[in-house]
Design a protein around this motif. Structure first.
Motif, PDB file in Angstrom:
ATOM      1  N   CYS A 213      17.534  39.763  28.084  1.00  0.00           N
ATOM      2  CA  CYS A 213      17.957  40.057  29.232  1.00  0.00           C
ATOM      3  C   CYS A 213      19.194  41.206  29.314  1.00  0.00           C
ATOM      4  N   LEU A 214      19.952  41.170  28.256  1.00  0.00           N
ATOM      5  CA  LEU A 214      20.974  42.206  28.267  1.00  0.00           C
ATOM      6  C   LEU A 214      20.387  43.723  27.345  1.00  0.00           C
ATOM      7  N   GLY A 215      19.344  43.386  26.572  1.00  0.00           N
ATOM      8  CA  GLY A 215      18.946  44.566  26.222  1.00  0.00           C
ATOM      9  C   GLY A 215      17.916  45.395  27.074  1.00  0.00           C
ATOM     10  N   SER A 216      17.212  44.795  28.135  1.00  0.00           N
ATOM     11  CA  SER A 216      16.519  45.491  29.182  1.00  0.00           C
ATOM     12  C   SER A 216      17.445  46.109  29.996  1.00  0.00           C
TER      13      SER A 216
ATOM     14  N   GLY B  48      20.314  47.902  28.912  1.00  0.00           N
ATOM     15  CA  GLY B  48      21.155  48.979  28.303  1.00  0.00           C
ATOM     16  C   GLY B  48      21.773  48.115  27.043  1.00  0.00           C
ATOM     17  N   GLY B  49      21.733  47.310  26.635  1.00  0.00           N
ATOM     18  CA  GLY B  49      22.301  46.494  25.591  1.00  0.00           C
ATOM     19  C   GLY B  49      21.723  46.759  24.154  1.00  0.00           C
ATOM     20  N   LEU B  50      20.260  47.191  24.136  1.00  0.00           N
ATOM     21  CA  LEU B  50      19.813  47.425  22.996  1.00  0.00           C
ATOM     22  C   LEU B  50      18.769  48.834  23.174  1.00  0.00           C
ATOM     23  N   VAL B  51      18.904  49.599  22.188  1.00  0.00           N
ATOM     24  CA  VAL B  51      18.117  50.980  22.252  1.00  0.00           C
ATOM     25  C   VAL B  51      17.795  50.883  20.804  1.00  0.00           C
ATOM     26  N   GLN B  52      16.512  51.981  20.954  1.00  0.00           N
ATOM     27  CA  GLN B  52      15.782  52.167  19.566  1.00  0.00           C
ATOM     28  C   GLN B  52      16.873  52.821  18.462  1.00  0.00           C
ATOM     29  N   ALA B  53      17.124  52.176  17.341  1.00  0.00           N
ATOM     30  CA  ALA B  53      18.018  52.697  16.338  1.00  0.00           C
ATOM     31  C   ALA B  53      17.655  54.227  15.577  1.00  0.00           C
ATOM     32  N   ARG B  54      16.401  54.420  15.837  1.00  0.00           N
ATOM     33  CA  ARG B  54      15.716  55.675  15.048  1.00  0.00           C
ATOM     34  C   ARG B  54      15.235  56.486  16.045  1.00  0.00           C
ATOM     35  N   MET B  55      16.114  57.075  16.391  1.00  0.00           N
ATOM     36  CA  MET B  55      15.655  58.374  17.433  1.00  0.00           C
ATOM     37  C   MET B  55      15.406  59.754  16.890  1.00  0.00           C
TER      38      MET B  55
ATOM     39  N   ALA C 188      15.794  63.663  16.738  1.00  0.00           N
ATOM     40  CA  ALA C 188      16.967  64.527  17.013  1.00  0.00           C
ATOM     41  C   ALA C 188      16.612  65.358  18.391  1.00  0.00           C
ATOM     42  N   THR C 189      15.456  65.714  18.572  1.00  0.00           N
ATOM     43  CA  THR C 189      15.175  66.251  19.821  1.00  0.00           C
ATOM     44  C   THR C 189      14.901  65.483  20.979  1.00  0.00           C
ATOM     45  N   SER C 190      15.040  64.153  20.847  1.00  0.00           N
ATOM     46  CA  SER C 190      14.871  63.273  21.929  1.00  0.00           C
ATOM     47  C   SER C 190      16.288  63.372  23.057  1.00  0.00           C
ATOM     48  N   PRO C 191      15.954  63.717  24.219  1.00  0.00           N
ATOM     49  CA  PRO C 191      16.863  63.907  25.026  1.00  0.00           C
ATOM     50  C   PRO C 191      17.636  62.811  25.529  1.00  0.00           C
ATOM     51  N   ALA C 192      17.424  61.263  25.245  1.00  0.00           N
ATOM     52  CA  ALA C 192      18.300  60.512  25.801  1.00  0.00           C
ATOM     53  C   ALA C 192      17.709  59.018  24.967  1.00  0.00           C
ATOM     54  N   PRO C 193      18.491  57.920  24.884  1.00  0.00           N
ATOM     55  CA  PRO C 193      18.235  56.901  24.004  1.00  0.00           C
ATOM     56  C   PRO C 193      16.807  56.088  24.766  1.00  0.00           C
ATOM     57  N   THR C 194      16.224  55.415  23.752  1.00  0.00           N
ATOM     58  CA  THR C 194      14.796  54.908  24.325  1.00  0.00           C
ATOM     59  C   THR C 194      15.073  53.610  24.069  1.00  0.00           C
ATOM     60  N   ALA C 195      14.909  52.537  25.047  1.00  0.00           N
ATOM     61  CA  ALA C 195      14.940  51.260  25.222  1.00  0.00           C
ATOM     62  C   ALA C 195      13.893  50.581  24.347  1.00  0.00           C
ATOM     63  N   CYS C 196      14.447  49.517  23.659  1.00  0.00           N
ATOM     64  CA  CYS C 196      13.488  48.486  22.705  1.00  0.00           C
ATOM     65  C   CYS C 196      12.359  48.161  23.407  1.00  0.00           C
ATOM     66  N   THR C 197      11.190  47.762  22.879  1.00  0.00           N
ATOM     67  CA  THR C 197      10.420  47.175  23.516  1.00  0.00           C
ATOM     68  C   THR C 197      10.535  45.521  23.508  1.00  0.00           C
ATOM     69  N   LEU C 198      10.004  44.890  24.392  1.00  0.00           N
ATOM     70  CA  LEU C 198      10.121  43.264  24.627  1.00  0.00           C
ATOM     71  C   LEU C 198       9.919  42.561  23.062  1.00  0.00           C
TER      72      LEU C 198
ATOM     73  N   ARG D 125      16.217  44.619  13.632  1.00  0.00           N
ATOM     74  CA  ARG D 125      17.388  45.289  13.799  1.00  0.00           C
ATOM     75  C   ARG D 125      17.407  46.513  13.081  1.00  0.00           C
ATOM     76  N   ALA D 126      16.342  46.629  12.284  1.00  0.00           N
ATOM     77  CA  ALA D 126      16.205  48.205  11.482  1.00  0.00           C
ATOM     78  C   ALA D 126      15.817  49.173  12.651  1.00  0.00           C
ATOM     79  N   SER D 127      15.170  48.776  13.537  1.00  0.00           N
ATOM     80  CA  SER D 127      14.372  49.747  14.494  1.00  0.00           C
ATOM     81  C   SER D 127      15.186  49.529  16.037  1.00  0.00           C
ATOM     82  N   CYS D 128      16.064  48.605  16.275  1.00  0.00           N
ATOM     83  CA  CYS D 128      16.438  48.275  17.502  1.00  0.00           C
ATOM     84  C   CYS D 128      18.062  47.615  17.078  1.00  0.00           C
TER      85      CYS D 128
END
Length: 646
Positions: free
Chosen positions: A559-562, A564-571, A573-583, A603-606
């Motif tokens: 619920c909280l991850g969807s 903005g509580g969770l994002v991809q940990a490994r983005m 460098a050229t990514s314009p914005a944080p990417t949400a984690c998958t379900l 948690r290594a990726s999210c």
């Protein structure tokens, strides 16, 4: 016939008597007509026989060759006291329907047969029949009336030795002492006090005294009536009867004495049968038999016994009965003490207080007291016990070799400071059959039963697990661990593990509810483990809470991850914005954060963000992790029985 001889020695009646002795025939001065007391009182001198003449015939001075039948005289008035003391003679004496206004003295005599049938004996200053130390093959007082006014007794047989004592239908009266006094009497056959035998005495000596007597046959008192308004009815301490003692078929004893109506203390009997007897004492026990020994059985079947005082209505303290004690259908009543006081009683066979048996007592000692008694089995089916100031059944320390039956209408009503049924320390070698539904306490529902230290074989019969637990919890005055532990052990031995756990959990709750567990910390910990672990007997509860914690963690991360509580940990460098984690990643993070010692690597990726939502998620996960560790630890502790302290 009423005149004297010219030489003044014998009257014509007396000469006829001498002749009848020589010829072996009956001299009947009434010519066969019925004789009653009023007729005797109306006789004139025509029926008179001097006592001295009878004495001389017995001595062999008047009848040179007496027939073996001896003296046989009916319807005579014997004048003077018949004195046969110290005489040894083979001449039998048989007086039928005779009036002896001065009584009979046969002290220290040795006779073959002394029969006084239907006679009336009287004496004021001495016993009507004085037969101390008499030796006789037969002594008959059949339907004879003896009246006296002396502390010595109306009829005395102290130290006498007789073969047969027949007092059937006799009436003995004494307004100054015992009616029948026979201490240390020795009878080689039977003592017969049946067929309307009636004795009224006065004073502490008792109406009938058989102290230390020895009867090789039976003591038969069926239908007899004994009365004493100022003392015991029968005093027979140390009596020895090799066969049976019968107080049946309407036998009554009425007394007023702290000693008891019937006293059999330290007596040794073959059998004691009081079926249908009525015993009453308004100042003490109806039956007092401390130290009694019975080689066969004691029957109080259908008897009615009323006593008074703290010594009980029936006293069998320290008695030993080799057979059974049957009080079926009996009624015992005492308004100021126990109905049955049988502490330290030993019965080698069964004790029956069953069918319509009723006992009503009053006081702290109990209506029925069997403290420290030893019996083979105890059957109280259908019994009604009541005490308005104490226990109905007091059986502390009772030892039973086989079964105890307290069901099929068994009812016990107690009151006062005690419990209705006290079974503390009772040891039952067989089964306990118990129906607690009819246990009552008049002022305290939690004083119905006390069972600290009670043991029995197998499971209690006739009572469900729930009913027994309800009684232990709500019907006992204090918390005790042993009844629960023994009950649980019995179920575990029978393979009923679920019931055993239920019992032990109920025990723990009872311990807490009655504040038997002291200290705030200990009580708090016990309540916590009860809520989470079923006091250690249901560790699965903690596992359920652990699973619930993990599920809550997963739901929160999703619920909280969807949001903005969770994002991809490994983005990149050229990514314009944080990417949400998958379900799947969100679920993995929830599992990692909520499951102790287990990780999915999500948690290594999210990971959580620095946003408000991410911080809320982080704090929530910390809290859930704490709960997860607690539940996991409690599950292990419960599974390994580390918290099962009862």
């Amino acid at each position: 016939m009423d005149g004297a001889d010219q030489d003044g020695s014998l009257t014509s009646v007396e000469r006829h008597l001498v002749g009848s002795v020589e010829n072996g025939v009956l001299l009947d001065l009434a010519d066969g007509w019925p004789i009653d007391e009023s007729a005797m009182r109306s006789w004139d001198g025509s029926r008179a026989v001097r006592a001295s003449v009878i004495r001389n015939i017995v001595r062999g001075l008047l009848a040179a060759d007496p027939d073996p039948c001896g003296i046989r005289l009916r319807g005579a008035q014997v004048t003077g006291r018949l004195d046969l003391a110290d005489i040894t003679s083979a001449v039998a004496v048989e007086l039928l329907d005779c009036l002896l206004t001065d009584g009979v003295n046969v002290k220290d005599a040795s006779l073959t047969n002394l029969t006084l049938k239907g006679c009336h004996l009287e004496q004021v200053s001495a016993p009507a029949l004085e037969a101390d130390r008499l030796t006789a093959a037969v002594l008959r007082l059949h339907c004879t009336t003896a009246t006296a006014h002396t502390a010595l007794g109306a009829v005395t047989l102290r130290g006498a030795h007789v073969g047969l004592l027949d007092c059937r239908g006799a009436h003995l009266y004494n307004d100054a002492g015992p009616a029948l006094r026979a201490e240390h009497l020795c009878v080689t056959q039977t003592v017969d006090l049946r067929e309307g035998f009636h004795a009224i005495g006065t004073g502490d000596g008792g109406t009938v005294r058989l102290v230390g007597a020895h009867i090789s046959g039976q003591l038969e008192c069926d239908g007899a009536h004994l009365r004493n308004d100022s003392g015991p009815a029968l005093v027979a301490d140390w009596l020895h009867v090799e066969q049976s003692v019968f107080f049946r078929n309407g036998f009554t004893a009425t007394a007023s004495s702290e000693m008891g109506a019937i006293r059999l203390a330290q007596a040794l009997l073959g059998d004691l049968d009081c079926r249908g007897a009525h015993l009453r004492n308004d100042a003490g026990p109806a039956l007092a038999a401390d130290g009694l020994r019975v080689e066969l059985a004691v029957f109080l079947f259908g008897a009615i016994l009323v006593g008074a005082g703290t010594n009980g209505t029936v006293r069998l303290v320290g008695a030993h009965i080799s057979g059974q004690l049957s009080c079926s259908d009996a009624q015992l009543h005492n308004d100021s003490g126990p109905a049955l006081l049988a502490d330290k009683l030993r019965v080698d066979q069964s004790v029956f207080l069953d069918r319509t048996f009723k006992a009503r007592g009053n006081g702290k000692r109990g209506a029925i007291s069997l403290r420290a008694a030893h019996v083979d089995s105890l059957d109280c089916r259908g019994a009604h016990l009541r005490n308005d100031a104490g226990p109905a059944l007091q059986a502390e320390g009772l030892q039973v070799t086989r079964e105890v039956y307290l069901h099929e209408g068994f009812k016990a009503v107690g009151s006062g400071d005690g419990v209705a049924v006290d079974l503390r320390g009772t040891r039952i070698g067989g089964a306990l059959s118990f129906d607690p539904a009819r246990l009552e306490h008049q002022s305290d529902r939690q004083a119905r039963l006390r069972v600290d230290g009670l043991t029995y074989a197998g499971l209690p019969q006739k009572v469900s697990v729930t009913a027994w637990l309800d009684l232990l919890r709500d019907g006992t005055p204090d918390y005790a661990a042993q009844p629960y532990q023994h009950f649980a052990t019995a179920h575990r031995a029978a393979g009923h593990d679920t019931e055993a756990r239920k019992i032990l959990m109920t025990q723990r709750r009872d311990q807490l509810d009655r504040y038997a567990l002291t200290g705030h910390t200990a009580r708090g910990w016990a309540r916590l483990t009860g809520w989470l672990l079923g006091y250690g007997y249901q560790p699965g509860r903690a596992l359920i809470w652990l699973v619930a914690t993990i599920i809550t963690a997963v739901i929160l991360t999703v619920c909280l991850g969807s949001h903005g509580g969770l994002v991809q940990a490994r983005m990149p460098a050229t990514s314009p914005a944080p990417t949400a984690c998958t379900l799947v990643e969100q679920i993995g993070v929830g599992l990692d954060l909520g499951t102790p010692l287990i990780t999915t690597g999500a948690r290594a990726s999210c990971d959580t963000t620095n946003t408000t939502t991410g911080q809320v998620l982080t704090i929530s996960i910390w809290t859930l992790q704490l709960f997860a560790w607690v539940f996991a630890t409690l599950f292990i502790a419960g599974f390994t029985r580390a918290v099962r302290k009862t």
